[in-house]
Design a protein around this motif. Sequence first.
Motif, PDB file in Angstrom:
ATOM      1  N   THR A   1      35.777  43.434  44.673  1.00 50.90           N
ATOM      2  CA  THR A   1      34.860  43.485  43.528  1.00 50.90           C
ATOM      3  C   THR A   1      33.533  44.134  43.931  1.00 50.90           C
ATOM      4  O   THR A   1      33.000  44.975  43.191  1.00 50.90           O
ATOM      5  CB  THR A   1      34.625  42.058  42.969  1.00 50.90           C
ATOM      6  OG1 THR A   1      35.890  41.509  42.629  1.00 50.90           O
ATOM      7  CG2 THR A   1      33.736  42.073  41.735  1.00 50.90           C
TER       8      THR A   1
ATOM      9  N   GLY B   1      35.697  45.785  34.147  1.00 48.63           N
ATOM     10  CA  GLY B   1      36.505  44.563  34.052  1.00 48.63           C
ATOM     11  C   GLY B   1      37.975  44.862  34.349  1.00 48.63           C
ATOM     12  O   GLY B   1      38.625  44.154  35.117  1.00 48.63           O
TER      13      GLY B   1
ATOM     14  N   LEU C   1      41.904  41.674  41.568  1.00 46.20           N
ATOM     15  CA  LEU C   1      42.709  40.468  41.315  1.00 46.20           C
ATOM     16  C   LEU C   1      44.209  40.727  41.500  1.00 46.20           C
ATOM     17  O   LEU C   1      44.851  40.081  42.322  1.00 46.20           O
ATOM     18  CB  LEU C   1      42.398  39.919  39.916  1.00 46.20           C
ATOM     19  CG  LEU C   1      40.927  39.501  39.723  1.00 46.20           C
ATOM     20  CD1 LEU C   1      40.660  39.088  38.288  1.00 46.20           C
ATOM     21  CD2 LEU C   1      40.534  38.376  40.666  1.00 46.20           C
TER      22      LEU C   1
ATOM     23  N   ILE D   1      37.056  36.053  38.976  1.00 47.99           N
ATOM     24  CA  ILE D   1      36.047  36.140  40.039  1.00 47.99           C
ATOM     25  C   ILE D   1      35.337  34.790  40.213  1.00 47.99           C
ATOM     26  O   ILE D   1      35.070  34.360  41.345  1.00 47.99           O
ATOM     27  CB  ILE D   1      35.029  37.274  39.744  1.00 47.99           C
ATOM     28  CG1 ILE D   1      35.721  38.638  39.816  1.00 47.99           C
ATOM     29  CG2 ILE D   1      33.846  37.239  40.706  1.00 47.99           C
ATOM     30  CD1 ILE D   1      36.454  38.942  41.107  1.00 47.99           C
TER      31      ILE D   1
ATOM     32  N   SER E   1      38.670  39.083  34.163  1.00 50.26           N
ATOM     33  CA  SER E   1      38.099  39.352  35.484  1.00 50.26           C
ATOM     34  C   SER E   1      36.959  38.405  35.819  1.00 50.26           C
ATOM     35  O   SER E   1      36.865  37.918  36.946  1.00 50.26           O
ATOM     36  CB  SER E   1      37.603  40.794  35.573  1.00 50.26           C
ATOM     37  OG  SER E   1      38.697  41.647  35.515  1.00 50.26           O
TER      38      SER E   1
ATOM     39  N   ILE F   1      38.425  45.776  38.041  1.00 49.49           N
ATOM     40  CA  ILE F   1      38.395  44.566  38.884  1.00 49.49           C
ATOM     41  C   ILE F   1      39.725  43.824  38.748  1.00 49.49           C
ATOM     42  O   ILE F   1      40.314  43.394  39.744  1.00 49.49           O
ATOM     43  CB  ILE F   1      37.197  43.659  38.509  1.00 49.49           C
ATOM     44  CG1 ILE F   1      35.879  44.313  38.938  1.00 49.49           C
ATOM     45  CG2 ILE F   1      37.326  42.273  39.144  1.00 49.49           C
ATOM     46  CD1 ILE F   1      34.621  43.577  38.500  1.00 49.49           C
ATOM     47  N   LEU F   2      40.205  43.730  37.512  1.00 47.25           N
ATOM     48  CA  LEU F   2      41.489  43.046  37.283  1.00 47.25           C
ATOM     49  C   LEU F   2      42.608  43.730  38.075  1.00 47.25           C
ATOM     50  O   LEU F   2      43.376  43.079  38.788  1.00 47.25           O
ATOM     51  CB  LEU F   2      41.819  43.037  35.777  1.00 47.25           C
ATOM     52  CG  LEU F   2      43.185  42.471  35.380  1.00 47.25           C
ATOM     53  CD1 LEU F   2      43.308  41.004  35.749  1.00 47.25           C
ATOM     54  CD2 LEU F   2      43.432  42.629  33.889  1.00 47.25           C
TER      55      LEU F   2
ATOM     56  N   THR G   1      39.862  42.419  29.377  1.00 51.26           N
ATOM     57  CA  THR G   1      39.943  42.544  30.833  1.00 51.26           C
ATOM     58  C   THR G   1      38.644  42.055  31.493  1.00 51.26           C
ATOM     59  O   THR G   1      38.666  41.502  32.592  1.00 51.26           O
ATOM     60  CB  THR G   1      40.259  43.988  31.255  1.00 51.26           C
ATOM     61  OG1 THR G   1      39.393  44.883  30.545  1.00 51.26           O
ATOM     62  CG2 THR G   1      41.694  44.357  30.972  1.00 51.26           C
ATOM     63  N   TRP G   2      37.511  42.258  30.804  1.00 45.45           N
ATOM     64  CA  TRP G   2      36.234  41.748  31.330  1.00 45.45           C
ATOM     65  C   TRP G   2      36.286  40.224  31.423  1.00 45.45           C
ATOM     66  O   TRP G   2      35.898  39.630  32.428  1.00 45.45           O
ATOM     67  CB  TRP G   2      35.056  42.169  30.425  1.00 45.45           C
ATOM     68  CG  TRP G   2      34.299  43.354  30.937  1.00 45.45           C
ATOM     69  CD1 TRP G   2      34.276  44.607  30.408  1.00 45.45           C
ATOM     70  CD2 TRP G   2      33.431  43.411  32.085  1.00 45.45           C
ATOM     71  NE1 TRP G   2      33.463  45.431  31.150  1.00 45.45           N
ATOM     72  CE2 TRP G   2      32.941  44.721  32.178  1.00 45.45           C
ATOM     73  CE3 TRP G   2      33.050  42.471  33.044  1.00 45.45           C
ATOM     74  CZ2 TRP G   2      32.069  45.132  33.185  1.00 45.45           C
ATOM     75  CZ3 TRP G   2      32.181  42.882  34.057  1.00 45.45           C
ATOM     76  CH2 TRP G   2      31.705  44.191  34.123  1.00 45.45           C
TER      77      TRP G   2
END
Lengths: 95, 205
Positions: free
Chosen positions: B88, B107, B115, B24, B20, B110-111, B16-17
């Motif tokens: 974010t 991550g 996102l 980004i 993301s 943020i996802l 996921t990091w």
Amino acid sequence: MNTRNVIIILFLVVALVLLLSPLITKLPDTLEKMAQEKKSLDKERALLNSPLAGYALAGIKNKKLATAFAGICGIATVFLLTYSVAALLRKKKKT
Amino acid sequence: MHIPDGFLSVKVSAATWVISLCGIALCLKKVTARLKDKMIPLMGVMSAFVFAAQMLNFPIFAGTSGHLLASALASILLGPYAAAIVMTCVLVVQCFLFQDGGITALGANILNMALVAAIGGYGVYSIAKKMTGIIVATAMAAWLSVVLASSVCALELAASGTVALTIVLPAMALAHALTGGIEAAVTCLIINFILKVRKDLLYKP
């Protein structure tokens, strides 16, 4: 959006938090509730130790006041961070 | 919906990091290409509002609470990419200053909230706007952005082996279907007000 309008909106956002922060519920969210109910989920480990953890400024005994202060700190920090990021991107575009 | 440290497996956390960071980077590129001076303060005040809205927890049902996400509102006003950057920034401050959401889970957070909610929400809005009107499209985008983000969050927890998908997905989706209703109502009220006083503030693709 001119500076005057920005200041007015920021004041309104701060007023919203000051007005509503005493009403913020302490009930857990869905994830926290599941963690409480299921031991396999109970693995929460904070890797940080911030004085503003849990939306309350450490050292203030009055919880409602601590939350209100934390809210103001958060609004200011978030605004400055986002504004700076956007301004940097704008500068990058111009150069 | 903010996932704390310790809830995700190393694999899911890392994946996921990576997703993301790539997302980004793409958003930063897209925003830089069309960023105008007037958008800078708007992004600033939007992030302040998102932070305030996410701070105000309200009871939902069965002893649980929820809060607004405001991703759809941000994307309708700023466009999907600028909204993802705003979200974010809020998530970074929430993580490091308020310990709301873990560092290893940032991550994933943020996802889900920057996102999936902002870009997915805008996708729903832009399709629905052509078929209905701005307000109905706003309601659909606001509701779906919350439900989508919470469902992806449930998938991440299940993929981590933390909790079974059959338990976490219905629980997250149901709770967020309810908060999504409030999200839709509040977003519609704000967009309706902006349409009356400053229609030009709405993002034009």
